[in-house]
Design an enzyme around this catalytic site. Structure first.
Site, mmCIF file in Angstrom:
data_model
loop_
_atom_site.group_PDB
_atom_site.id
_atom_site.type_symbol
_atom_site.label_atom_id
_atom_site.label_comp_id
_atom_site.label_asym_id
_atom_site.label_seq_id
_atom_site.Cartn_x
_atom_site.Cartn_y
_atom_site.Cartn_z
ATOM 1 N N SER A 112 20.606 -3.236 -15.577
ATOM 2 C CA SER A 112 19.594 -2.592 -14.730
ATOM 3 C C SER A 112 19.148 -3.492 -13.548
ATOM 4 O O SER A 112 18.603 -3.133 -12.477
ATOM 5 C CB SER A 112 18.333 -1.802 -15.206
ATOM 6 O OG SER A 112 18.778 -0.768 -16.050
ATOM 7 N N ASP A 337 16.900 5.722 -20.189
ATOM 8 C CA ASP A 337 17.630 4.462 -20.393
ATOM 9 C C ASP A 337 17.363 3.897 -21.986
ATOM 10 O O ASP A 337 18.062 3.771 -22.775
ATOM 11 C CB ASP A 337 17.748 3.419 -19.574
ATOM 12 C CG ASP A 337 18.198 2.184 -19.981
ATOM 13 O OD1 ASP A 337 19.286 2.084 -20.184
ATOM 14 O OD2 ASP A 337 17.341 1.261 -20.592
#
Length: 536
Positions: A112, A337
């Site tokens: 990320s 996530d």
């Protein structure tokens, strides 16, 4: 009644029978022809919006790959007592749809930090690095210097707009951090996390950069403990040692932030009561940190104690939209996530539904003629949607088709993760297991402590001024440039002078790649299951 293949088939046939009775119209070809013609006409009637975008609403679903998106749509419908497949999410109403390539400069599958640097700063970079180009190396402070890259949040602020970040994780986490920080490591949340060698070389922690780099009007999420001196008792969990402040430098950044805003109406809050008391019409700045680490999962959230992502989005928009020059707001559904990393599809899908609700709230509070709204994921997860389930069957249930070992399996599974289990040399028998609970961990094909990410392209959805720029397949770093062009911020200001109705489309050239510094990348650094939640 014993659960056998015959039982499974009987139950599935009953589901199918019930669906058939309620969906007789779908057997008529005219149903589908009429539906398609209505959709076609709506596309034919669509007019390009080539206005300069006053506002940008950027919604980022962390880990929200296409499988997650599809499964969440079905779950939303099923929660409303529908079959689910035909449900229309708010995201589904966006007219412009494209794909973004997510690889980082050094890895085929990104984390990320690298993806956020791409779609916020417009530059692809290496794994685990934030707000720096690929010339920087993971964890090596010296390589950070001179390789910093700024984000669209800063470009918007420099253009006179108000800016904000909302996240369900820590405000120092990878995605929000890339909007304001430059760091050779995404792990440097507080000064206690920065190695002494990096400090000597001049690197600072992400929390301190939150105050010093860009004047951000609205900051909402978690991460209190990275802002206060070591040992400081948390106001919500004073008895919990792990929730206490972590800073070694003795600074209280929440107090420093308030003193920096002297002369302005600036509010720091950490609980919902104080949050609800904030009047957006009279508030200039808001910092709201609701947890020591990440926020609660939506299904675990106490609505009396913690605000939802919808409530945070609404408060942020109402504060920011007072600026006549407009605003940029990043809203991250960050715990999609983290649920995937735990192998908990139930949690990931409910987080996605809450994220979709926040998108709806954002659209409700803004004018599409002057607000570009973009929705996308940063990367995907190795979750699969399989097994030929019947129409309307629970997305969290089991396939009516069993494996060759005569055992059922779930419709949603993972390629790797903590759900890998063997019992007496074979996989567990799920016949008597309730797979629809929030704590159920889906089976995975390979054993890992946490699911990894996956590397397929992610969807990009857009509506509002210049939303057509997001159609097609692009490198992920293109997104920042397209948003900036639409809003006339940053360095490319051609659209500011473009005559109405004559869109000018900017093309970009993908950046060059370099060899990965694999010696620096241990599993602990590669692993993105970076969760910090205090059990309540």
């Amino acid at each position: 009644m014993a659960w056998t293949p015959a039982t499974a088939l009987s139950v599935s046939l009953l589901l199918l029978s019930g669906f058939a009775q309620s969906r007789v119209e779908e057997e008529n070809p005219e149903f589908w022809r009429s539906q398609a013609q209505k959709s076609l006409q709506s596309v034919l009637d669509r007019k390009l919006n080539t206005n300069v975008s006053r506002n940008i609403l950027f919604f980022l679903g962390d880990g929200m790959g296409v499988t997650t998106y599809t499964a969440a749509r079905i779950l939303r419908g099923q929660l409303q007592n529908q079959s689910g497949e035909e449900t229309v999410m708010t995201m589904d109403t966006f007219p412009s749809v494209g794909l973004a390539k997510t690889y980082s400069v050094d890895f085929q599958i990104p984390d990320s930090a690298a993806t956020a640097t791409a779609f916020l700063c417009g530059v692809k970079t290496n794994l685990n690095t934030i707000g720096v180009s690929a010339a920087a190396r993971n964890g090596i402070c010296k390589t950070q210097k001179g390789n910093e890259v700024t984000s669209i949040l800063k470009w918007a602020k420099d253009a006179g707009k108000s800016v904000g970040i909302v996240t369900t994780t820590r405000v120092q986490h990878a995605t929000p951090a890339a909007s304001y920080a430059h760091s050779a490591s995404r792990k440097w949340y507080s000064d206690a996390d920065v190695p002494e060698s990096a400090k000597k070389d001049g690197c600072t922690d992400i929390s301190s950069q939150l105050l010093n780099n860009t004047d951000i009007d609205v900051i909402m999420g978690g991460g209190r403990k990275y802002m206060t001196p070591r040992g400081t008792k948390d106001p919500e969990y004073p008895w919990d040692f792990l929730s206490r402040g972590r800073r070694k430098d003795g600074r209280d950044l929440t107090k420093e932030w308030q003193s920096m805003k002297a002369g302005k109406v600036a509010r720091y809050v950490w609980n919902k009561a104080d949050f609800d008391a904030v009047d957006p019409e009279t508030t200039d700045y808001l910092m709201a940190l609701f947890e020591p680490g990440d926020l609660r999962f939506e299904v675990d959230r106490d609505p009396k104690v913690d605000p939802s992502i919808v409530e945070m989005t609404e408060k942020a928009v109402r504060i920011l939209r007072k600026n006549p020059k407009g605003f940029f707001l990043l809203v991250e559904g960050g715990r999609i996530d983290q649920a995937h990393h735990d192998g908990r599809a139930y949690m990931a899908l409910h987080e996605t539904i809450a994220f979709d609700d926040a998108i709806a709230k954002g659209l409700e509070l803004t004018d599409e003629h002057e607000t570009l709204t973009v929705v996308m994921a940063d990367h995907s997860h190795p979750i699969t949607f399989n097994g030929f389930p019947f129409r309307g069957q629970s997305i969290l249930g089991k396939s009516p088709l069993w494996g060759t070992d005569f055992k059922p399996y779930t419709t949603l599974m993972y390629g790797n993760g903590p759900g890998y289990k063997l019992a007496n040399g074979s996989r567990p028998d799920l016949r008597d297991v309730d797979t629809k609970t929030k704590d159920y961990v889906q089976m995975s094909a390979a054993p890992t402590e946490s699911t990894t990410h996956s590397g397929e392209d992610v969807a990009v959805l857009a509506r509002g001024p210049m939303s057509h720029l997001f159609q097609g397949v692009h490198e992920q770093n293109y997104i920042a440039h397209a948003m900036a062009y639409a809003a006339c911020v940053g360095t490319d200001l051609r659209h500011c002078d473009a005559p109405t109705g004559v869109p000018v489309v900017q093309t970009t050239t993908p950046g060059s790649s370099s060899q990965p510094s694999s010696s620096l990348l241990t599993w602990e650094l590669l692993r993105s299951a970076d969760t910090d939640v205090r059990p309540r």
